[in-house]
Enzyme design. Sequence first.
Site, PDB file in Angstrom:
ATOM      1  N   ASN A   9       0.722  -1.486  -0.166  1.00 52.19           N
ATOM      2  CA  ASN A   9       0.252   0.149   0.070  1.00 52.19           C
ATOM      3  C   ASN A   9       1.082   1.030  -0.523  1.00 52.19           C
ATOM      4  O   ASN A   9       1.341   1.716   0.979  1.00 52.19           O
ATOM      5  CB  ASN A   9      -1.372  -0.101   1.036  1.00 52.19           C
ATOM      6  CG  ASN A   9      -1.561   1.013   1.520  1.00 52.19           C
ATOM      7  OD1 ASN A   9      -1.724   2.214   0.226  1.00 52.19           O
ATOM      8  ND2 ASN A   9      -2.158   1.476   2.779  1.00 52.19           N
ATOM      9  N   TRP A  10       1.174   1.547  -1.338  1.00 47.57           N
ATOM     10  CA  TRP A  10       1.806   2.674  -1.288  1.00 47.57           C
ATOM     11  C   TRP A  10       1.743   4.302  -1.003  1.00 47.57           C
ATOM     12  O   TRP A  10       2.127   4.970  -0.964  1.00 47.57           O
ATOM     13  CB  TRP A  10       2.172   3.469  -2.504  1.00 47.57           C
ATOM     14  CG  TRP A  10       3.248   2.224  -3.493  1.00 47.57           C
ATOM     15  CD1 TRP A  10       3.809   1.032  -2.878  1.00 47.57           C
ATOM     16  CD2 TRP A  10       3.494   2.301  -4.776  1.00 47.57           C
ATOM     17  NE1 TRP A  10       4.354   0.183  -3.892  1.00 47.57           N
ATOM     18  CE2 TRP A  10       4.400   0.951  -5.140  1.00 47.57           C
ATOM     19  CE3 TRP A  10       3.606   3.011  -6.225  1.00 47.57           C
ATOM     20  CZ2 TRP A  10       5.287   0.445  -5.785  1.00 47.57           C
ATOM     21  CZ3 TRP A  10       3.959   2.477  -6.803  1.00 47.57           C
ATOM     22  CH2 TRP A  10       4.990   1.379  -7.166  1.00 47.57           C
ATOM     23  N   LYS A  11      -0.096   4.507   0.018  1.00 49.01           N
ATOM     24  CA  LYS A  11      -0.805   5.576   0.301  1.00 49.01           C
ATOM     25  C   LYS A  11      -0.422   6.830  -0.973  1.00 49.01           C
ATOM     26  O   LYS A  11       0.168   6.349  -1.987  1.00 49.01           O
ATOM     27  CB  LYS A  11      -0.037   5.323   1.947  1.00 49.01           C
ATOM     28  CG  LYS A  11      -0.126   4.113   2.617  1.00 49.01           C
ATOM     29  CD  LYS A  11       0.090   4.640   3.650  1.00 49.01           C
ATOM     30  CE  LYS A  11       0.027   2.829   4.566  1.00 49.01           C
ATOM     31  NZ  LYS A  11       0.158   3.920   6.272  1.00 49.01           N
ATOM     32  N   HIS A  95      -9.256   1.247   5.079  1.00 46.52           N
ATOM     33  CA  HIS A  95      -8.335   1.407   6.006  1.00 46.52           C
ATOM     34  C   HIS A  95      -8.581   2.366   7.093  1.00 46.52           C
ATOM     35  O   HIS A  95      -9.291   3.082   7.026  1.00 46.52           O
ATOM     36  CB  HIS A  95      -6.991   1.604   4.629  1.00 46.52           C
ATOM     37  CG  HIS A  95      -6.163   1.661   5.769  1.00 46.52           C
ATOM     38  ND1 HIS A  95      -5.040   2.991   6.002  1.00 46.52           N
ATOM     39  CD2 HIS A  95      -4.883   0.898   5.029  1.00 46.52           C
ATOM     40  CE1 HIS A  95      -3.571   2.743   6.577  1.00 46.52           C
ATOM     41  NE2 HIS A  95      -3.932   1.238   5.791  1.00 46.52           N
ATOM     42  N   GLU A  97      -6.938   4.177   8.058  1.00 46.45           N
ATOM     43  CA  GLU A  97      -6.199   6.065   7.588  1.00 46.45           C
ATOM     44  C   GLU A  97      -7.777   7.077   7.007  1.00 46.45           C
ATOM     45  O   GLU A  97      -7.856   7.865   7.904  1.00 46.45           O
ATOM     46  CB  GLU A  97      -4.941   6.172   7.441  1.00 46.45           C
ATOM     47  CG  GLU A  97      -3.780   5.905   7.495  1.00 46.45           C
ATOM     48  CD  GLU A  97      -2.771   5.517   6.749  1.00 46.45           C
ATOM     49  OE1 GLU A  97      -2.981   5.491   5.880  1.00 46.45           O
ATOM     50  OE2 GLU A  97      -2.299   4.988   7.681  1.00 46.45           O
ATOM     51  N   GLU A 167      -5.534  -4.638  10.604  1.00 41.19           N
ATOM     52  CA  GLU A 167      -4.283  -3.944  10.867  1.00 41.19           C
ATOM     53  C   GLU A 167      -4.768  -3.275  12.214  1.00 41.19           C
ATOM     54  O   GLU A 167      -5.103  -2.172  12.531  1.00 41.19           O
ATOM     55  CB  GLU A 167      -3.827  -3.213   9.612  1.00 41.19           C
ATOM     56  CG  GLU A 167      -3.769  -3.317   8.269  1.00 41.19           C
ATOM     57  CD  GLU A 167      -3.597  -2.370   7.427  1.00 41.19           C
ATOM     58  OE1 GLU A 167      -2.146  -2.632   6.323  1.00 41.19           O
ATOM     59  OE2 GLU A 167      -3.600  -0.946   7.217  1.00 41.19           O
ATOM     60  N   GLY A 173       2.672   2.517  11.154  1.00 37.09           N
ATOM     61  CA  GLY A 173       4.179   3.868  10.568  1.00 37.09           C
ATOM     62  C   GLY A 173       4.474   3.709  12.096  1.00 37.09           C
ATOM     63  O   GLY A 173       5.737   4.823  12.097  1.00 37.09           O
ATOM     64  N   SER A 213       3.707  -2.422  10.243  1.00 37.49           N
ATOM     65  CA  SER A 213       4.966  -2.340  10.392  1.00 37.49           C
ATOM     66  C   SER A 213       5.888  -3.438  10.139  1.00 37.49           C
ATOM     67  O   SER A 213       6.900  -3.941  10.878  1.00 37.49           O
ATOM     68  CB  SER A 213       5.492  -1.803  12.095  1.00 37.49           C
ATOM     69  OG  SER A 213       5.247  -0.856  12.168  1.00 37.49           O
ATOM     70  N   GLY A 234       3.038  -0.939   4.310  1.00 35.78           N
ATOM     71  CA  GLY A 234       3.430   0.453   4.014  1.00 35.78           C
ATOM     72  C   GLY A 234       4.569   1.255   3.485  1.00 35.78           C
ATOM     73  O   GLY A 234       4.978   0.924   2.788  1.00 35.78           O
ATOM     74  N   GLY A 235       5.517   1.195   4.607  1.00 38.71           N
ATOM     75  CA  GLY A 235       7.019   2.190   4.579  1.00 38.71           C
ATOM     76  C   GLY A 235       7.752   0.543   3.885  1.00 38.71           C
ATOM     77  O   GLY A 235       8.199   1.534   2.756  1.00 38.71           O
TER      78      GLY A 235
HETATM   79  P1  13P Z   1       3.266   0.586   7.300  1.00 44.37           P
HETATM   80  O1  13P Z   1       3.337  -1.181   6.941  1.00 44.37           O
HETATM   81  O2  13P Z   1       3.640   1.528   7.098  1.00 44.37           O
HETATM   82  O3  13P Z   1       3.199   0.666   9.081  1.00 44.37           O
HETATM   83  O4  13P Z   1       1.787   0.149   6.942  1.00 44.37           O
HETATM   84  C1  13P Z   1       1.005  -0.611   7.546  1.00 44.37           C
HETATM   85  C2  13P Z   1      -0.245  -0.560   6.299  1.00 44.37           C
HETATM   86  O5  13P Z   1      -1.211   0.663   6.704  1.00 44.37           O
HETATM   87  C3  13P Z   1      -0.486  -0.535   4.980  1.00 44.37           C
HETATM   88  O6  13P Z   1      -1.957  -0.526   4.762  1.00 44.37           O
END
Ligand code: 13P
Length: 249
Positions: A9-11, A95, A97, A167, A173, A213, A234-235
């Site tokens: 997920n590149w956000k 998600h 967020e 999640e 993050g 993470s 994510g990251g």
């Molecule tokens: P991180 O891997 O950066 O913690 O993000 C997880 C995430 O929200 C994937 O959708």
Amino acid sequence: MRTPIIAGNWKMHKTTLEAKALAAGIVEKVKEAKEAQIVLCPPFTALGAVAEAIKGSNVELGAQNCHYEDKGAFTGEIAISFLSDAGCKYVIIGHSERRQYFNEDDALINKKMKKVLSSGLIPIFCIGETLLERQKKQTFDVLKRQVLHGLQEISLSDPLKLVVAYEPVWAIGTGVTATKEQAQEAHRYIRDLLAGLWGSQTAEQVRIQYGGSVKPDNIAELMAQDDIDGALVGGASLEIDSFARIIKF
Ligand code: 13P
């Protein structure tokens, strides 16, 4: 036997050019990878470039959100048909967020889930508790509410048409991953909830990803858990090497 599925997920990261380079680099590194299905979820503006870069490869395309109506006066929104048109097979729904910053609630998420499932795209349905909820020992109550309301009035004919992502919000993050025991316990609970909805035979076939993470050095122990069937990253999905190492867990 469930086939693992690992999605990036590149956000809100990567311009078209950056996305193209990242996708091409990943394709090159994971072309022999047989461990898991691989999905990239870039921002909307980069879907076309990524679709081009992954053409003919073992990497599939997903989006990060969609609207529940087919079309109309919804400025700034994206219809599911546009995502299919861009080559998407998956779309992330609910998600944390979006729940946290864009006021998405279980009822809205349920509308999106119904629409996505009827469209043929595969939703990656995200759930998870906040730190406060975990501290107050409400984790199971929150997961139950999110699953029962988010999947209300949905009958799942094909278990492969749904991916669930657990999640925990406190792990996103932050560099703090759920322990393998915490993750496995939540995944087992979620699978039991799905069994309550659709029977255990269906529930045993639904893939449940862990997200929060995930890094190259913790993916193996997470994947070794009975009910963890992949990751939503994510990251660590924003760099070729780290994402490729996660895929080859
Ligand atoms: P991180 O891997 O950066 O913690 O993000 C997880 C995430 O929200 C994937 O959708």
